[in-house]
Write a protein that holds these residues in place. Structure first.
Motif, PDB file in Angstrom:
ATOM      1  N   LEU A 272       0.756  -1.444   0.303  1.00 19.01           N
ATOM      2  CA  LEU A 272       0.318  -0.054   0.284  1.00 19.01           C
ATOM      3  C   LEU A 272       0.977   1.571   0.255  1.00 19.01           C
ATOM      4  O   LEU A 272       0.345   2.052  -0.889  1.00 19.01           O
ATOM      5  N   ILE A 275       1.763   1.705  -3.773  1.00 20.74           N
ATOM      6  CA  ILE A 275       1.167   2.564  -4.369  1.00 20.74           C
ATOM      7  C   ILE A 275       0.553   3.840  -4.264  1.00 20.74           C
ATOM      8  O   ILE A 275       0.222   4.344  -5.035  1.00 20.74           O
ATOM      9  N   ARG A 276       0.161   4.030  -2.963  1.00 23.16           N
ATOM     10  CA  ARG A 276       0.229   6.018  -2.947  1.00 23.16           C
ATOM     11  C   ARG A 276       1.109   6.203  -3.050  1.00 23.16           C
ATOM     12  O   ARG A 276       0.771   7.646  -3.631  1.00 23.16           O
ATOM     13  N   ASP A 314     -10.255   4.684   0.612  1.00 24.45           N
ATOM     14  CA  ASP A 314      -9.171   3.502   0.881  1.00 24.45           C
ATOM     15  C   ASP A 314      -9.814   2.842  -0.322  1.00 24.45           C
ATOM     16  O   ASP A 314      -8.915   1.779  -0.146  1.00 24.45           O
ATOM     17  N   ASP A 317      -7.210   3.100  -2.970  1.00 20.94           N
ATOM     18  CA  ASP A 317      -5.958   2.080  -2.506  1.00 20.94           C
ATOM     19  C   ASP A 317      -6.147   0.465  -2.721  1.00 20.94           C
ATOM     20  O   ASP A 317      -4.782  -0.023  -3.523  1.00 20.94           O
ATOM     21  N   TYR A 318      -6.966  -0.204  -2.284  1.00 23.05           N
ATOM     22  CA  TYR A 318      -8.025  -1.264  -2.388  1.00 23.05           C
ATOM     23  C   TYR A 318      -7.376  -2.099  -3.570  1.00 23.05           C
ATOM     24  O   TYR A 318      -7.436  -3.246  -4.200  1.00 23.05           O
TER      25      TYR A 318
END
Length: 517
Positions: A272, A275-276, A314, A317-318
């Motif tokens: 994560l 990814i961010r 959120d 992100d997922y």
């Protein structure tokens, strides 16, 4: 299974592994002492009385309380569960730990159960491993979540973006995949020069990861970038978490897997974090008229409110986590299987190369626009997918409510396993189904034909949303590799039996290669 062990009295043996062996002892457990026999007999009697009340529930093999039919999940589950249909019919029941489970082996049962209007089986089981993949909440994923409105929006985005991204008219995805394939061919030739025979499996994993980084984040691979190795390690751990775990069926075993859960959480947080970082870079340079990758497509999707306000911060992100890790285990396994079958069947490899030479020639490389003119090559890819059946049961489904299915009463929260392996190896649909024969996908005129009982990706609302990308990768990798290289066995011919754990993976083997003239 995880390699992390909980030690007891300075022993290397984990409590989890001891309990696992204990659960598989079966009849030998009854010999411990006569009191255990009495207790188990009493519990079995109560269980059987309870089962008698389910008049329309599918029959199945006898089971022990708590343990159930878990032995059928120990090894070669696809073969064990398929063989049971000869005794109990195309739809039967088993007990998998805490879960009542129905196995569907008939083509009509699978088509009905997976049909678009079949909402009763749209749930997923509350496996601990599914929660682990998304930091404690499986509903954050797509494949692990129940099919609610938010999951449908996510699926819609993935399917629409991939379908448009992978079309022959828009060749940006083709170019990115082809560039990676050419790098892999050079690497294969180097490996062959240095060590002769080598195992191609891990190379396919890295190649697929490089492709996904480019497709999702427009991040080209750099050999000096250590973050790729970190991502690879995290995705490997993530894929191992998807494999069958007894703690999914016996939650009590999760008590002894605290280290596993902690490690998986750490790996997910690392993913994560990357990814961010990628996402923040895109936000600074995003323009709605220039689509560089899937992040840009997602930002445009949200900007146009195509999600109807369903996707929150959120969720982004997922969703990107799901996209980056999609196919990490399955696509490399399929590519490895394709090479394994070409090495084991050199006459078929020659036929594919002959067709490539006739259609593509030797002065250019294959491309997606060649696919309609390469029916035999396409048939070989499909036959490998059929005979291997990477996902023999797809992913487990869960009944959302009490319902009637194929004349049987199915209680809520029943696990449903759709046995695709059974259909792909059923003599009612395939002649000599255990034989590798690509011609079964060709008609009398040599044209490609795809029967309704070929279901490698499932069907209906829970069909694999990444199907189009898998097909493009498989075709481009397979055609380029066989167009440029000749594959022969290493020390021995590959063992094509396969090992089942979440997917059916090939056993390790080595190949030797040489460049074609």
């Amino acid at each position: 299974m995880s390699s992390a062990n909980l030690t007891v009295m300075k022993s290397d043996v984990s409590i989890s592994s001891i309990l696992e062996k204990f659960l598989f002892m079966g009849s030998s457990l009854l010999e411990v002492n006569r009191w255990v026999v009495v207790v188990l007999f009493s519990l079995s009697f109560i269980y059987l009385l309870k089962k008698r009340g389910q008049n329309n529930y599918p029959i199945g093999p006898r089971t022990l309380p708590f343990v159930g039919s878990i032995d059928y999940f120990r090894t070669k589950s696809h073969l064990r569960l398929t063989n049971l249909k000869d005794r109990y019919g195309d739809i039967y029941s088993i007990k998998a730990g805490n879960y009542n489970t129905i196995v569907v082996c008939s083509l009509q049962g699978i088509l009905d159960g997976l049909s678009a209007d079949q909402v009763y089986f749209s749930g997923r089981p509350d496996f601990k491993s599914n929660d682990l993949l998304y930091l404690g909440n499986r509903q954050r994923g797509i494949a692990t979540a129940d099919l609610g409105s938010k999951t449908q929006v996510k699926r819609h985005f993935v399917e629409e973006s991939l379908d448009s991204y992978c079309s022959a008219e828009v060749n940006c995805v083709e170019q990115k995949i082809t560039d990676e394939i050419m790098s892999l061919i050079c690497y294969f030739l180097q490996q062959s020069d240095e060590i002769k025979a080598f195992d191609p499996a891990e190379s396919f994993k890295f190649a697929h990861l490089h492709i996904m980084l480019q497709l999702v984040f427009d991040e080209p691979y750099s050999p000096d970038d250590d973050s790729v190795d970190e991502l690879f390690d995290c995705l490997e751990r993530r894929f191992s978490t998807k494999k069958r775990k007894l703690s999914d069926y016996f939650p009590i075993l999760g008590t002894f897997s605290g280290d596993d859960f902690k490690e998986m959480g750490e790996k997910s947080r690392i993913l994560l974090k990357h990814i961010r970082r990628y996402l923040n870079k895109h936000k600074d340079t995003y323009h709605p008229s220039i689509m560089r990758d899937m992040v840009d497509q997602l930002l445009l999707f949200l900007e146009n409110n195509e999600d109807n306000g369903q996707i929150e911060t959120d969720d982004i992100d997922y969703l990107l986590l799901t996209l980056m890790g999609s196919g990490f285990g399955a696509v490399p396994a399929l590519l490895t299987w394709l090479l394994g079958y070409m090495v084991a069947f050199p006459e078929i490899q020659l036929k594919v190369q002959k067709e490539l030479d006739e259609v593509v020639g030797r002065k250019r490389f294959p491309n997606l626009s060649d696919q309609p003119y390469l029916p035999y090559t396409s048939a070989v890819i499909m036959e490998v997918q059929r005979i291997v059946t990477l996902y023999p049961f797809l992913l487990p489904h869960r009944s959302m409510d009490n319902c009637i299915f194929q004349g049987y009463d199915v209680p809520a929260d029943t696990l449903i396993l759709f046995n695709i392996w059974s259909v792909h190896h059923d003599k009612r649909y395939w002649r000599n189904p255990m034989r590798f024969d690509p011609k079964r996908f060709l008609d009398d005129n040599g044209a490609l034909t795809i029967p309704d009982f070929y279901l490698p990706y499932g069907t209906g609302e829970r069909r694999c949303p990444g199907e189009s990308l898998v097909d493009v990768e498989a075709f481009l990798f397979f055609t380029h590799l066989l167009h440029q290289l000749i594959f022969t066995p290493g020390p021995q011919i590959p063992n094509l039996e396969g090992e089942y754990n979440y997917i059916i993976s090939p056993k390790p083997f080595k190949v030797t290669i040489r460049a074609r003239d």
